[in-house]
Design a protein around this motif. Structure first.
Motif, PDB file in Angstrom:
ATOM      1  N   PHE A   1     -10.205   5.694  -8.021  1.00  0.00           N
ATOM      2  CA  PHE A   1      -8.991   5.081  -8.854  1.00  0.00           C
ATOM      3  C   PHE A   1      -7.078   4.217  -7.532  1.00  0.00           C
ATOM      4  CE2 PHE A   1     -10.318   7.000 -12.030  1.00  0.00           C
ATOM      5  CZ  PHE A   1     -10.347   6.741 -13.704  1.00  0.00           C
ATOM      6  N   ARG A   2      -7.669   4.741  -7.012  1.00  0.00           N
ATOM      7  CA  ARG A   2      -6.914   4.253  -5.869  1.00  0.00           C
ATOM      8  C   ARG A   2      -6.697   3.029  -5.205  1.00  0.00           C
ATOM      9  NH1 ARG A   2      -2.567   7.536  -2.825  1.00  0.00           N
ATOM     10  NH2 ARG A   2      -3.077   9.517  -3.396  1.00  0.00           N
ATOM     11  N   ASP A   3      -8.284   2.549  -4.407  1.00  0.00           N
ATOM     12  CA  ASP A   3      -9.286   1.718  -4.309  1.00  0.00           C
ATOM     13  C   ASP A   3      -9.211   0.255  -5.624  1.00  0.00           C
ATOM     14  OD1 ASP A   3      -9.932   2.652  -2.058  1.00  0.00           O
ATOM     15  OD2 ASP A   3     -11.915   3.592  -2.778  1.00  0.00           O
ATOM     16  N   GLN A   4      -9.149   1.052  -6.452  1.00  0.00           N
ATOM     17  CA  GLN A   4      -8.981  -0.108  -7.569  1.00  0.00           C
ATOM     18  C   GLN A   4      -7.151  -0.429  -8.034  1.00  0.00           C
ATOM     19  OE1 GLN A   4      -9.798   2.006 -11.280  1.00  0.00           O
ATOM     20  NE2 GLN A   4     -11.710   2.048 -11.066  1.00  0.00           N
ATOM     21  N   GLU A   5      -6.226   0.052  -7.358  1.00  0.00           N
ATOM     22  CA  GLU A   5      -5.339  -0.423  -7.289  1.00  0.00           C
ATOM     23  C   GLU A   5      -5.124  -1.418  -6.343  1.00  0.00           C
ATOM     24  OE1 GLU A   5      -1.841   2.328  -8.572  1.00  0.00           O
ATOM     25  OE2 GLU A   5      -3.314   3.588  -9.204  1.00  0.00           O
ATOM     26  N   TYR A   6      -6.083  -1.340  -4.761  1.00  0.00           N
ATOM     27  CA  TYR A   6      -5.541  -1.304  -3.709  1.00  0.00           C
ATOM     28  C   TYR A   6      -6.166  -3.062  -3.918  1.00  0.00           C
ATOM     29  CZ  TYR A   6      -4.478   2.506  -0.685  1.00  0.00           C
ATOM     30  OH  TYR A   6      -3.777   2.662  -0.194  1.00  0.00           O
ATOM     31  N   LEU A   7      -6.915  -3.251  -4.478  1.00  0.00           N
ATOM     32  CA  LEU A   7      -7.387  -4.386  -5.135  1.00  0.00           C
ATOM     33  C   LEU A   7      -6.107  -5.877  -5.281  1.00  0.00           C
ATOM     34  CD1 LEU A   7     -10.602  -3.067  -7.547  1.00  0.00           C
ATOM     35  CD2 LEU A   7     -10.595  -5.160  -5.163  1.00  0.00           C
ATOM     36  N   ASN A   8      -5.322  -4.462  -5.864  1.00  0.00           N
ATOM     37  CA  ASN A   8      -4.182  -6.538  -5.722  1.00  0.00           C
ATOM     38  C   ASN A   8      -3.763  -6.590  -4.136  1.00  0.00           C
ATOM     39  OD1 ASN A   8      -4.171  -5.906  -8.503  1.00  0.00           O
ATOM     40  ND2 ASN A   8      -2.781  -4.246  -8.702  1.00  0.00           N
ATOM     41  N   VAL A   9      -3.530  -5.968  -3.395  1.00  0.00           N
ATOM     42  CA  VAL A   9      -3.324  -5.657  -2.364  1.00  0.00           C
ATOM     43  C   VAL A   9      -4.032  -6.704  -1.144  1.00  0.00           C
ATOM     44  CG1 VAL A   9      -2.518  -4.769  -0.294  1.00  0.00           C
ATOM     45  CG2 VAL A   9      -2.601  -3.589  -2.083  1.00  0.00           C
ATOM     46  N   ASN A  10      -5.354  -6.687  -1.761  1.00  0.00           N
ATOM     47  CA  ASN A  10      -6.039  -7.162  -1.017  1.00  0.00           C
ATOM     48  C   ASN A  10      -6.655  -8.981  -1.641  1.00  0.00           C
ATOM     49  OD1 ASN A  10      -6.917  -5.456   0.298  1.00  0.00           O
ATOM     50  ND2 ASN A  10      -7.823  -4.847  -0.375  1.00  0.00           N
TER      51      ASN A  10
ATOM     52  N   ARG B   1       0.911  -1.394  -0.557  1.00  0.00           N
ATOM     53  CA  ARG B   1      -0.018   0.157   0.085  1.00  0.00           C
ATOM     54  C   ARG B   1       0.571   1.179   0.176  1.00  0.00           C
ATOM     55  NH1 ARG B   1      -2.840  -3.273   3.880  1.00  0.00           N
ATOM     56  NH2 ARG B   1      -5.017  -3.962   3.157  1.00  0.00           N
ATOM     57  N   ASP B   2       1.869   1.078   0.869  1.00  0.00           N
ATOM     58  CA  ASP B   2       3.036   2.379   0.771  1.00  0.00           C
ATOM     59  C   ASP B   2       3.705   2.188  -0.330  1.00  0.00           C
ATOM     60  OD1 ASP B   2       2.554   2.717   3.559  1.00  0.00           O
ATOM     61  OD2 ASP B   2       3.893   1.318   4.053  1.00  0.00           O
ATOM     62  N   SER B   3       4.163   1.193  -1.093  1.00  0.00           N
ATOM     63  CA  SER B   3       4.135   1.680  -2.166  1.00  0.00           C
ATOM     64  C   SER B   3       3.070   2.140  -2.923  1.00  0.00           C
ATOM     65  CB  SER B   3       4.922   0.272  -2.911  1.00  0.00           C
ATOM     66  OG  SER B   3       5.583   0.689  -4.498  1.00  0.00           O
ATOM     67  N   ILE B   4       2.240   1.866  -3.314  1.00  0.00           N
ATOM     68  CA  ILE B   4       1.346   2.505  -4.341  1.00  0.00           C
ATOM     69  C   ILE B   4       0.866   3.986  -3.961  1.00  0.00           C
ATOM     70  CG2 ILE B   4      -0.973   2.169  -4.885  1.00  0.00           C
ATOM     71  CD1 ILE B   4      -0.809  -0.515  -4.285  1.00  0.00           C
ATOM     72  N   ASP B   5       0.934   4.276  -2.801  1.00  0.00           N
ATOM     73  CA  ASP B   5       0.517   5.643  -2.185  1.00  0.00           C
ATOM     74  C   ASP B   5       1.493   6.743  -2.726  1.00  0.00           C
ATOM     75  OD1 ASP B   5      -1.664   5.457  -1.058  1.00  0.00           O
ATOM     76  OD2 ASP B   5      -0.966   4.692   0.784  1.00  0.00           O
ATOM     77  N   LYS B   6       2.528   5.924  -3.035  1.00  0.00           N
ATOM     78  CA  LYS B   6       4.386   6.533  -2.942  1.00  0.00           C
ATOM     79  C   LYS B   6       4.101   6.653  -4.612  1.00  0.00           C
ATOM     80  CE  LYS B   6       9.518   7.114  -2.348  1.00  0.00           C
ATOM     81  NZ  LYS B   6      10.263   6.460  -1.774  1.00  0.00           N
TER      82      LYS B   6
END
Length: 694
Positions: A212-221, A69-74
């Motif tokens: 769009f951020r939640d869409q990228e978080y889907l890979n995390v979950n 998540r930190d990597s995605i946010d960065k």
């Protein structure tokens, strides 16, 4: 006989107490759900091999998920909106304000520069820092000209923060207006207006940014894989790393939601209820068979059950809040407190019931039961008769050492090594023992709630410098000395038959405090003048008998415990003031006298301790009138007095037996013989007749 006659009201109340305690404990166990495993991150799994009962997805562990998540946010390029209307509005307002302070040309110049800044883009300081943390400074905007889902990336390298925008306008004005002889500066009013007009015109598009951020978080979950049914999750001795920890949490969470788990919990809860009821039933049977005096006392039964329940509740709540929280609770306090108010045998059995009940909440039940069993019994043996607070401190230190020893022993037995010995557990044991050293406070609470009297309180009351005893020594010194002698004599007898020595000693000191109201009417305080000489026998008897009622009144005023009042009320029982009764009979014409007028109010002694005091009081007083202190004379006196009291039925309500009575007689005889032993006559130095010539 009716069925209800078989069960007394007291028995029904005792059953109700046990059932109430059982319900409280069961509800807490259900809420906490202690059937689940207990495990810690980076610690070994101490249970047998655990395999999956159903397919279980493998999720990322919390550390990896957070890093991702930190990597995605960065790397995430923020979505923004350009507010063109706000830009134009701020420029117009700025030009209008500064028109009062600068020329028209300067106002137009500054307005133009502010407009150029807004055209480049003004963003918040946080967004500016985020943009320039990447190699390529970019932002994203929704392209409404095409469709709602179209997104375009814009260059944000030229955008400025409000402070940078201010410097840009200020620098342009200085460069344009300064000369070789004069350097231009914005006036304070213009600078203030410029600051007020610089608000970000490019702001975060919260809705698009979050979507769009939640869409990228889907890979995390998303699941990394699947643990198939029957596949190994963790085995005994495996170190629970972050991934295993996550797998266990996910598996147990899914297990709790299955129908089979729900049915299993119902059976498990039923078994817990039966288990708790069995333990309370065994406790009641023990008391009924081996300690009927306690079982017949509703307050004492309620006290024992309440104390056990209190510690069980405390343990369950502590286990839910703290890791290894069970070991924070000083369970050794249970047998210590019960020992203070009953006896060691009852205390140890109650402690066993308590720890077996708490074992339902323990992750490693065998280890928990063994450690608490050893520590609790050792503490009981150390304390035995609590008479000083320092004993609690000593017991706490011994308990601390035993905790560490037993913990190391159980680790070695289960793992074959002590390499996993935790210093954190040493700290927990330390807190436990510090809390145990404050058990004295809980003893005081029990005294107030149930009206009991602890040994510590009795020791404090036996201080002869207490106000009541000091007053007795001043106004009735003969009675005070008599009470001291009776206290010593009764304590020896109590020790001989296994009665409560401290209770007898203290009760004896207070049994005659009523004599301080009219000390002159009692022979031990008289010095040649006998006030009974001018009174009739009945009046004299009333004066003598009144020391019991006066003593009880004094005890109530001074708020002495009930056990002390019992000694005052029962030390003469329903006996008769024989001297005055016999005198009245002899003086009457027909020899008929109302005997009840010469009887003490009683009741007769109800315990071994008050019975011992009755014997010691009569024997000590009578021994003062002996003219011959030979062993034969003392033996005859002791036998006569005690046999007379027994013949009068004064011991009928007491649990004392013939064996106890004989041992008490022997103790009195030996003690009195020691007190009144014949002394050696010291020889005088004879005067010698001088010899002539010498």
């Amino acid at each position: 006989m009716k069925p209800t006659d078989l069960i007394s009201n007291a028995t029904i109340l005792k059953i109700a107490v046990a059932l109430t305690a059982s319900v409280i404990v069961l509800l807490l166990l259900m809420k906490s759900d202690h059937q689940n495993y207990s495990y810690e991150l980076n610690q070994p799994w101490r249970y047998p091999l655990l395999t999956a009962e159903f397919d279980t997805p493998i999720m990322r562990d919390s550390v990896s998920a957070q890093m991702m998540r930190d990597s995605i946010d960065k790397a995430f390029i923020p979505f923004v909106i350009r507010d063109t209307r706000a830009s134009a509005r701020n420029v117009d307002r700025f030009v209008k304000i500064i028109g009062n302070y600068v020329s028209v040309g300067d106002a137009a110049f500054l307005g133009k520069k502010l407009s150029e800044v807004y055209n480049r883009g003004v963003v918040s300081a946080e967004l500016y820092d985020h943009i320039h943390s990447f190699a390529h400074s970019q932002l994203r905007v929704s392209d409404e000209s095409e469709n709602a889902n179209a997104v375009k990336v814009i260059d944000a390298s030229s955008m400025m923060s409000p402070s940078m925008a201010y410097k840009a306008v200020d620098s342009a004005y200085v460069a344009a207006k300064s000369t070789q002889k004069h350097e231009a500066r914005l006036s304070a009013d213009v600078a203030k207006a410029l600051n007020a007009s610089l608000a970000p015109n490019i702001v975060i598009d919260s809705a698009s940014d979050r979507r769009f951020r939640d869409q990228e978080y889907l890979n995390v979950n998303s699941a990394l894989g699947v643990i198939k049914k029957g596949q190994r999750i963790v085995d005994r001795g495996d170190i629970i790393d972050a991934q295993i920890f996550t797998n266990l949490n996910n598996y147990i969470d899914m297990l709790d939601r299955t129908e089979s788990k729900t049915l299993s919990k119902k059976f498990f809860t039923s078994a817990q209820a039966i288990y708790i009821l069995i333990l309370f039933t065994l406790l009641y049977l023990f008391l009924a068979v081996y300690r009927p005096d306690i079982f017949d006392d509703f307050k004492k039964v309620t006290f024992i059950v309440s104390l056990i329940t209190f510690f069980v509740v405390l343990a369950i709540e502590s286990a839910d809040v703290f890791n290894n929280g069970l070991y924070l609770i000083p369970f050794a306090g249970v047998p210590i407190i019960i020992t203070v108010f009953t006896d060691a045998r009852t205390a140890i059995f109650s402690h066993i019931v308590c720890i077996l009940m708490i074992a339902l909440a323990a992750p490693f039940q065998f280890q928990f039961v063994v450690i608490q069993f050893v520590v609790g019994i050792s503490a009981t043996l150390c304390i035995h008769h609590l008479s000083r607070r320092s004993q609690l401190l000593r017991t706490a230190l011994i308990t601390f050492g035993l905790y560490i020893l037993c913990y190391a022993m159980m680790l070695t037995l289960s793992e074959g090594t002590v390499t996993s010995f935790s210093l954190r557990m040493v700290g927990i044991f330390g807190i436990n023992c510090v809390l145990l050293s404050f058990a004295y406070l809980l003893i005081l609470v029990v005294e107030k709630l149930f009206g009991f009297t602890s040994t510590v309180t009795l020791v404090e009351l036996s201080d002869i410098n207490s106000p009541i005893l000091r007053n007795l020594a001043e106004v009735a010194p003969g009675t005070f000395q008599h009470s001291m002698q009776v206290s010593t004599l009764a304590a020896e007898a109590a020790r001989a038959i296994g009665a409560n020595t401290t209770l007898v000693r203290t009760g004896a000191l207070y049994h005659d405090i009523g004599k301080s109201e009219s000390p002159i009417f009692f022979t031990e305080n008289q010095h040649g003048v006998n006030p009974h000489a001018g009174l009739d026998p009945e009046m004299s008897a009333r004066k003598i008998i009144s020391h019991v009622t006066d003593g009880l009144a004094m005890a109530s005023r001074e708020k002495l415990p009930q056990v002390i009042k019992d000694f005052i009320a029962e030390h003469h029982g329903k006996g008769v003031t024989k001297y005055f009764y016999n005198t009245a009979v002899n003086e009457s014409e027909d020899g008929v006298v109302d005997k009840s007028r010469y009887e003490y109010p009683g009741p007769n002694p109800q315990s071994k301790e008050t019975t011992i005091l009755m014997m010691a009081d009569a024997v000590e007083a009578a021994s003062r009138s002996l003219k011959d202190y030979s062993p034969q004379s003392i033996n005859a006196l002791v036998d006569k007095i005690i046999d007379s009291q027994m013949a009068d039925g004064l011991y009928n309500d007491s649990p004392i037996n013939f064996r106890d009575i004989n041992m008490i007689k022997d103790t009195f005889k030996k003690r009195l013989a020691t007190i009144y032993h014949s002394r050696i006559e010291y020889p005088e130095i004879q005067k010698r007749t001088p010899v002539a010539g010498v």
